[in-house]
Write a protein that holds these residues in place. Structure first.
Motif, short mmCIF file in Angstrom:
data_model
loop_
_atom_site.label_atom_id
_atom_site.label_comp_id
_atom_site.label_asym_id
_atom_site.label_seq_id
_atom_site.Cartn_x
_atom_site.Cartn_y
_atom_site.Cartn_z
N LYS A 37 26.98 -18.54 -10.77
CA LYS A 37 26.76 -18.35 -9.33
C LYS A 37 25.37 -17.78 -9.08
CE LYS A 37 31.59 -17.65 -8.07
NZ LYS A 37 32.61 -16.68 -7.62
N SER A 38 24.97 -16.85 -9.92
CA SER A 38 23.64 -16.27 -9.79
C SER A 38 22.58 -17.36 -9.92
CB SER A 38 23.44 -15.20 -10.86
OG SER A 38 22.12 -14.78 -10.91
N GLY A 39 22.76 -18.26 -10.86
CA GLY A 39 21.83 -19.36 -11.04
C GLY A 39 21.78 -20.29 -9.84
N LEU A 40 22.95 -20.56 -9.26
CA LEU A 40 22.99 -21.42 -8.07
C LEU A 40 22.28 -20.75 -6.90
CD1 LEU A 40 26.59 -22.88 -8.33
CD2 LEU A 40 24.43 -24.08 -8.69
N TYR A 41 22.47 -19.44 -6.75
CA TYR A 41 21.76 -18.71 -5.71
C TYR A 41 20.25 -18.74 -5.97
CZ TYR A 41 25.96 -16.94 -3.46
OH TYR A 41 27.14 -16.84 -2.78
N ARG A 42 19.88 -18.70 -7.24
CA ARG A 42 18.46 -18.78 -7.60
C ARG A 42 17.90 -20.14 -7.17
NH1 ARG A 42 15.02 -16.68 -12.29
NH2 ARG A 42 13.58 -18.38 -12.62
N ILE A 43 18.65 -21.21 -7.39
CA ILE A 43 18.21 -22.55 -6.98
C ILE A 43 18.06 -22.60 -5.46
CG2 ILE A 43 18.91 -24.97 -6.76
CD1 ILE A 43 20.08 -24.74 -9.59
N LEU A 44 19.02 -22.05 -4.75
CA LEU A 44 18.93 -22.02 -3.29
C LEU A 44 17.70 -21.24 -2.83
CD1 LEU A 44 22.67 -21.54 -2.31
CD2 LEU A 44 21.27 -23.60 -2.01
N SER A 45 17.45 -20.13 -3.48
CA SER A 45 16.28 -19.32 -3.16
C SER A 45 15.00 -20.10 -3.44
CB SER A 45 16.31 -18.03 -3.99
OG SER A 45 15.12 -17.32 -3.82
N MET A 46 14.96 -20.80 -4.56
CA MET A 46 13.79 -21.61 -4.90
C MET A 46 13.58 -22.72 -3.87
SD MET A 46 14.42 -21.75 -9.06
CE MET A 46 13.70 -23.35 -9.26
N MET A 47 14.69 -23.31 -3.42
CA MET A 47 14.60 -24.38 -2.42
C MET A 47 14.06 -23.83 -1.10
SD MET A 47 18.08 -26.47 -3.26
CE MET A 47 17.82 -27.83 -2.14
N GLN A 48 14.52 -22.64 -0.75
CA GLN A 48 14.05 -22.03 0.48
C GLN A 48 12.56 -21.71 0.38
OE1 GLN A 48 15.98 -18.33 1.52
NE2 GLN A 48 15.77 -18.80 3.69
N GLU A 49 12.14 -21.21 -0.77
CA GLU A 49 10.73 -20.92 -1.00
C GLU A 49 9.92 -22.22 -0.95
OE1 GLU A 49 7.30 -18.77 -1.67
OE2 GLU A 49 9.29 -17.97 -1.24
N GLU A 50 10.44 -23.27 -1.56
CA GLU A 50 9.78 -24.57 -1.58
C GLU A 50 9.56 -25.08 -0.15
OE1 GLU A 50 8.46 -28.11 -3.70
OE2 GLU A 50 9.08 -26.19 -4.51
N TYR A 51 10.56 -24.87 0.68
CA TYR A 51 10.47 -25.31 2.07
C TYR A 51 9.32 -24.60 2.79
CZ TYR A 51 11.84 -26.18 6.89
OH TYR A 51 11.84 -26.54 8.21
N ARG A 52 9.10 -23.34 2.43
CA ARG A 52 8.05 -22.55 3.09
C ARG A 52 6.65 -22.85 2.55
NH1 ARG A 52 10.24 -17.03 1.94
NH2 ARG A 52 8.09 -16.75 1.39
#
Length: 158
Positions: free
Chosen positions: A28-43
């Motif tokens: 789950k932590s890894g999936l949250y990390r991916i989501l965080s990376m995606m959000q950062e990528e969007y910015r």
């Protein structure tokens, strides 16, 4: 930044398959990390292919000698023929992380593979991956994998 997402997803998949200590929370932590990376990528700002291509020589250098202490940001920027600040900016925009963090995660990933192979002890894996200080390695390993190197070794033996 599909390479970073893929790397993280592969790491999560391995954790899930091995069913080690707290594997569900780690996944789950890894999936949250991916989501965080995606959000950062969007910015991140859009960067052209030609600008991104400027750092290719540095990326090739990183992947060929990431475990060597001689690898430095000034050396990588020089290899690309650009200033350190511009190199850091392009790298961050393309990969979503700093060059130093990228290199460190590459080293940690390699260390994890060496430990999981069962052929190397923790100190050997750290040294072969480019970490001279074992305590620093252990701290960084725990941050990256969410378990200590010893716990990782035990989980990989199961």
């Amino acid at each position: 930044n599909s390479a970073a997402f893929l790397h993280e997803f592969e790491r999560i998949t391995k954790i899930w398959r091995e069913k080690g200590t707290a594997f569900q929370m780690q996944s789950k932590s890894g999936l949250y990390r991916i989501l965080s990376m995606m959000q950062e990528e969007y910015r991140l700002k859009y960067i052209t292919r030609s600008t991104a291509a400027l750092i290719v020589p540095a990326l090739e250098q990183i992947h060929s000698v990431y475990g060597e202490e001689s690898l430095s940001i000034p050396l990588l920027a020089e290899k690309c023929g650009i200033s350190e600040d511009y190199f850091r900016k392009i790298f961050k925009n393309v990969y979503g992380t700093s060059p130093r963090k990228y290199i460190n995660e590459l080293k940690l990933s390699q260390a994890g593979e060496l430990i999981r192979s069962g052929m190397y002890g923790i100190s050997d894996a750290a040294e072969l991956s480019g970490f001279a200080d074992l305590s620093y390695f252990s701290r960084e390993f725990k941050k990256y994998f969410n378990i200590t190197p010893s716990e990782y070794r035990k989980a990989s033996r199961k």
